[in-house]
Design a protein around this motif. Structure first.
Motif, PDB file in Angstrom:
ATOM      1  N   ARG A 303      53.528   6.792  40.852  1.00  0.00           N
ATOM      2  CA  ARG A 303      53.954   6.719  42.252  1.00  0.00           C
ATOM      3  C   ARG A 303      52.834   7.279  43.111  1.00  0.00           C
ATOM      4  N   PRO A 304      52.764   6.896  44.382  1.00  0.00           N
ATOM      5  CA  PRO A 304      51.653   7.370  45.222  1.00  0.00           C
ATOM      6  C   PRO A 304      51.632   8.892  45.320  1.00  0.00           C
ATOM      7  N   LEU A 305      50.491   9.495  44.979  1.00  0.00           N
ATOM      8  CA  LEU A 305      50.344  10.947  45.043  1.00  0.00           C
ATOM      9  C   LEU A 305      49.012  11.327  45.699  1.00  0.00           C
ATOM     10  N   PRO A 306      48.757  10.866  46.926  1.00  0.00           N
ATOM     11  CA  PRO A 306      47.550  11.330  47.621  1.00  0.00           C
ATOM     12  C   PRO A 306      47.689  12.811  47.925  1.00  0.00           C
ATOM     13  N   ALA A 307      46.586  13.460  48.177  1.00  0.00           N
ATOM     14  CA  ALA A 307      46.632  14.900  48.472  1.00  0.00           C
ATOM     15  C   ALA A 307      47.602  15.159  49.620  1.00  0.00           C
ATOM     16  N   GLY A 308      48.483  16.122  49.423  1.00  0.00           N
ATOM     17  CA  GLY A 308      49.477  16.448  50.433  1.00  0.00           C
ATOM     18  C   GLY A 308      50.619  17.203  49.789  1.00  0.00           C
ATOM     19  N   PRO A 309      51.684  17.492  50.546  1.00  0.00           N
ATOM     20  CA  PRO A 309      52.809  18.255  49.997  1.00  0.00           C
ATOM     21  C   PRO A 309      53.452  17.621  48.774  1.00  0.00           C
ATOM     22  N   ARG A 310      53.587  16.280  48.771  1.00  0.00           N
ATOM     23  CA  ARG A 310      54.202  15.622  47.617  1.00  0.00           C
ATOM     24  C   ARG A 310      53.366  15.848  46.364  1.00  0.00           C
ATOM     25  N   ALA A 311      52.047  15.658  46.468  1.00  0.00           N
ATOM     26  CA  ALA A 311      51.168  15.866  45.324  1.00  0.00           C
ATOM     27  C   ALA A 311      51.123  17.332  44.917  1.00  0.00           C
ATOM     28  N   ALA A 312      51.128  18.223  45.901  1.00  0.00           N
ATOM     29  CA  ALA A 312      51.095  19.653  45.594  1.00  0.00           C
ATOM     30  C   ALA A 312      52.333  20.051  44.808  1.00  0.00           C
ATOM     31  N   ALA A 313      53.493  19.504  45.183  1.00  0.00           N
ATOM     32  CA  ALA A 313      54.719  19.819  44.463  1.00  0.00           C
ATOM     33  C   ALA A 313      54.668  19.291  43.036  1.00  0.00           C
ATOM     34  N   ALA A 314      54.058  18.114  42.857  1.00  0.00           N
ATOM     35  CA  ALA A 314      53.923  17.531  41.515  1.00  0.00           C
ATOM     36  C   ALA A 314      52.785  18.165  40.733  1.00  0.00           C
ATOM     37  N   ARG A 315      51.913  18.892  41.427  1.00  0.00           N
ATOM     38  CA  ARG A 315      50.702  19.491  40.852  1.00  0.00           C
ATOM     39  C   ARG A 315      49.831  18.432  40.182  1.00  0.00           C
ATOM     40  N   GLN A 316      49.841  17.259  40.789  1.00  0.00           N
ATOM     41  CA  GLN A 316      48.993  16.165  40.325  1.00  0.00           C
ATOM     42  C   GLN A 316      48.552  15.359  41.542  1.00  0.00           C
ATOM     43  N   VAL A 317      47.251  15.130  41.653  1.00  0.00           N
ATOM     44  CA  VAL A 317      46.699  14.451  42.821  1.00  0.00           C
ATOM     45  C   VAL A 317      46.042  13.150  42.386  1.00  0.00           C
ATOM     46  N   GLU A 318      46.371  12.096  43.119  1.00  0.00           N
ATOM     47  CA  GLU A 318      45.772  10.793  42.839  1.00  0.00           C
ATOM     48  C   GLU A 318      44.479  10.636  43.624  1.00  0.00           C
ATOM     49  N   ARG A 319      43.477  10.008  42.985  1.00  0.00           N
ATOM     50  CA  ARG A 319      42.174   9.806  43.615  1.00  0.00           C
ATOM     51  C   ARG A 319      41.914   8.332  43.869  1.00  0.00           C
ATOM     52  N   LEU A 320      41.082   8.065  44.834  1.00  0.00           N
ATOM     53  CA  LEU A 320      40.623   6.702  45.109  1.00  0.00           C
ATOM     54  C   LEU A 320      39.330   6.494  44.323  1.00  0.00           C
ATOM     55  N   GLU A 321      39.383   5.657  43.290  1.00  0.00           N
ATOM     56  CA  GLU A 321      38.229   5.467  42.415  1.00  0.00           C
ATOM     57  C   GLU A 321      37.255   4.476  43.033  1.00  0.00           C
ATOM     58  N   VAL A 322      35.976   4.804  42.982  1.00  0.00           N
ATOM     59  CA  VAL A 322      34.919   3.962  43.531  1.00  0.00           C
ATOM     60  C   VAL A 322      34.066   3.445  42.373  1.00  0.00           C
ATOM     61  N   MET A 323      33.933   2.129  42.293  1.00  0.00           N
ATOM     62  CA  MET A 323      33.204   1.500  41.201  1.00  0.00           C
ATOM     63  C   MET A 323      31.937   0.834  41.730  1.00  0.00           C
ATOM     64  N   ARG A 324      31.084   0.405  40.790  1.00  0.00           N
ATOM     65  CA  ARG A 324      29.858  -0.285  41.190  1.00  0.00           C
ATOM     66  C   ARG A 324      30.178  -1.560  41.967  1.00  0.00           C
ATOM     67  N   THR A 325      31.295  -2.207  41.638  1.00  0.00           N
ATOM     68  CA  THR A 325      31.673  -3.454  42.288  1.00  0.00           C
ATOM     69  C   THR A 325      32.375  -3.238  43.627  1.00  0.00           C
ATOM     70  N   THR A 326      32.561  -1.989  44.031  1.00  0.00           N
ATOM     71  CA  THR A 326      33.220  -1.698  45.305  1.00  0.00           C
ATOM     72  C   THR A 326      32.229  -1.934  46.440  1.00  0.00           C
ATOM     73  N   SER A 327      32.392  -3.030  47.159  1.00  0.00           N
ATOM     74  CA  SER A 327      31.498  -3.316  48.282  1.00  0.00           C
ATOM     75  C   SER A 327      31.774  -2.345  49.430  1.00  0.00           C
ATOM     76  N   THR A 328      30.869  -2.309  50.383  1.00  0.00           N
ATOM     77  CA  THR A 328      31.066  -1.435  51.538  1.00  0.00           C
ATOM     78  C   THR A 328      32.323  -1.825  52.306  1.00  0.00           C
TER      79      THR A 328
END
Length: 518
Positions: A303-328
């Motif tokens: 489930r969406p867990l960007p940094a914030g109160p919801r993620a802090a309560a879950a003690r797990q934070v989701e990251r936005l992954e950047v790959m070589r194929t990620t264009s600007t």
């Protein structure tokens, strides 16, 4: 010459040879003895030299002018966005490696939008207190601890006055040079003030057999197959192995005078993958991590867990992954989906198709599917509005108007608290309504009611941490999730919409208006 004389001469020659070679033999044996004594020291010196080696650094690339791209949203205030990188190298050989130019361009975009990079201390303080030193921030993370961070990424950070965190596989530091960092490079990175270091296991960033058939799985999240014993590890053996690995990693930090890590990044981000742990013990790893770290980071979450109160309560934070194929362009677009907005900043979502995601829908599905077009092959379509940017909404109002309803085989739904532990969905058809509560780990609760038959209905939902007040066509209100004890971090979340058409006809129900307000 007789055979006896020849034999005597040969014997004399052999005797002379033994006398002549004696000193040489002794010299050779001495050299061999010295080599035996010195070889371990040479090996240790070579190993230590590799661990202490410091690579040359490349200058940051010059800015290159290119085609115009979109800009990152300058929200009034946003929760920190956590970006996940891996390696940086001018000649990337895999999808996880960016060029210095790519990193430079992305950091330039962030700088232009007024984003400041946080230290780990600042980021963990945000998780525990909700306070940030700037209105728009990012937390830059780099997994694995590769040499490219020192050789190529460091000067790009310096150019943009940013900082980052390197998540180390501590048992790999100084090995497989020049791929991984050396401890000496880590010392220099620490001294620069641009880097701090966090945990990515000691030697558990790998996959191994997890059953007799040889299927591979993360060694951190699975019991391993023991071929000698022809069995799986017991859960006690698994727990001991993982605990030992984590503690060995912490000892490596202490032994090299690095502050104790506060954050842990899952290898392969396999937090939601299959595991052969017994159902009652699937949280063993989570408990081990919580005993040692403030929070864990992953690129894949159920489930969406960007940094914030919801993620802090879950003690797990989701990251936005950047790959070589990620264009600007893609980088800017995806980052804008993660920028947290207030309900006041998205008043008319139906006028902003870029704010919607269609998980599970055919490629190319767009907002028109909710506003009358539907989908050509199917009876149901749903969309989520900015799932990352609205994850911590807990007090807002939604007003929606639905048209094109016909009989009981067409309907439209509005869900609030999307991704929360207690989402609430309101569904209307031509003649009725249904309110569905789906508490995590609890029993689904459904409340139904009749409506005056009509092809169009108006829904009003007032959302607060204590409940959701639902009114349809201005009639009597229903209250779902009514309680005063729920934590906002459990109930927070934004809006999703859905339409259903089981008539077999082309006419779909449609949302004609959607308004969100504080």
């Amino acid at each position: 010459m007789t055979r006896r004389g020849a034999s005597r001469r040969a014997a004399a020659g052999r005797g002379t040879g033994r006398r002549l070679r004696g000193p040489a033999v002794r010299g050779t044996l001495a050299a061999l003895a010295a080599l035996v004594v010195v070889t371990p020291f040479l090996g240790a010196w070579s190993y230590d030299s590799a661990r202490r080696a410091v690579s040359a650094q490349a200058d940051a690339p010059y800015a290159e002018s290119g085609p115009s791209t979109g800009e990152i949203v300058k929200a009034a205030a946003s929760a920190p966005i956590v970006l996940a990188y891996h390696d940086i190298n001018p000649e990337p050989t895999n999808e996880y490696t960016l060029t210095p130019q790519q990193l430079d361009t992305q950091l330039a975009k962030l700088t232009a939008a007024g984003y400041r990079a946080l230290s780990t201390q600042e980021f963990t303080r945000y998780l525990t207190t909700g306070t940030s030193p700037a209105p728009r921030t990012v937390y830059l993370t780099f997994d694995d601890g590769t040499r490219g961070l020192w050789a190529h990424a460091d000067q790009v950070l310096a150019k943009h006055k940013m900082r980052a965190a390197s998540f180390l596989i501590t048992g790999a530091v100084g090995t497989h040079r020049p791929y991984y960092l050396s401890w000496a490079e880590i010392d220099r990175m620490k001294a620069s003030g641009r880097w701090d270091f966090q945990d990515h296991t000691h030697l558990s960033h790998e996959r191994a057999a997890i059953d007799a058939a040889g299927h591979q799985g993360s060694v951190l999240a699975n019991r391993l197959w023991l071929p000698e014993s022809k069995r799986l590890e017991t859960e006690d053996e698994y727990r001991t192995r993982v605990r030992t690995d984590l503690d060995e990693s912490l000892r490596a930090f202490a032994g090299h005078h690095l502050p104790a890590p506060q954050l842990f990044a899952y290898p392969f981000s396999e937090t939601a993958g299959p595991t052969n742990l017994a159902a009652r013990n699937t949280s063993v790893l989570e408990r081990l991590l919580r005993e040692r770290f403030t929070a864990s980071l992953t690129n894949v979450s159920s489930r969406p867990l960007p940094a914030g109160p919801r993620a802090a309560a879950a003690r797990q934070v989701e990251r936005l992954e950047v790959m070589r194929t990620t264009s600007t362009d893609t980088f800017v677009k995806r980052l804008n989906e993660w920028v947290s907005r207030s309900p006041a900043e998205v008043p008319e979502p139906l006028r902003n198709p870029e704010q919607w995601r269609f998980p599970g829908s055919p490629t190319g599905t767009g907002l028109a599917a909710l506003t009358g077009k539907g989908v050509p092959n199917g009876t149901y379509v749903s969309a989520v509005h900015l799932p990352m940017g609205t994850a911590d909404w807990n007090t807002y109002r939604v007003t929606a108007t639905v048209a094109g309803l016909s009989g009981t085989k067409t309907s439209a739904s509005v869900e609030v608290g999307h991704g929360s532990l207690v989402p609430v969905t309101v569904t209307v058809s031509e003649t009725g309504m249904r309110v569905t509560e789906r508490p995590a780990g609890g029993t689904e609760r459904v409340t139904t009611g009749k409506l005056t038959p009509a092809s169009a209905h108006r829904l009003d939902l007032e959302v607060s941490p204590g409940g959701v007040r639902v009114t349809v066509d201005g009639g009597q209100a229903l209250v779902a999730r009514a309680t005063k004890t729920l934590d906002p971090a459990r109930t927070s979340g934004g809006v999703s919409l859905a339409v259903r058409n089981e008539t077999g006809k082309a006419a779909w129900p449609r949302f004609t208006a959607l308004h969100i307000a504080p």
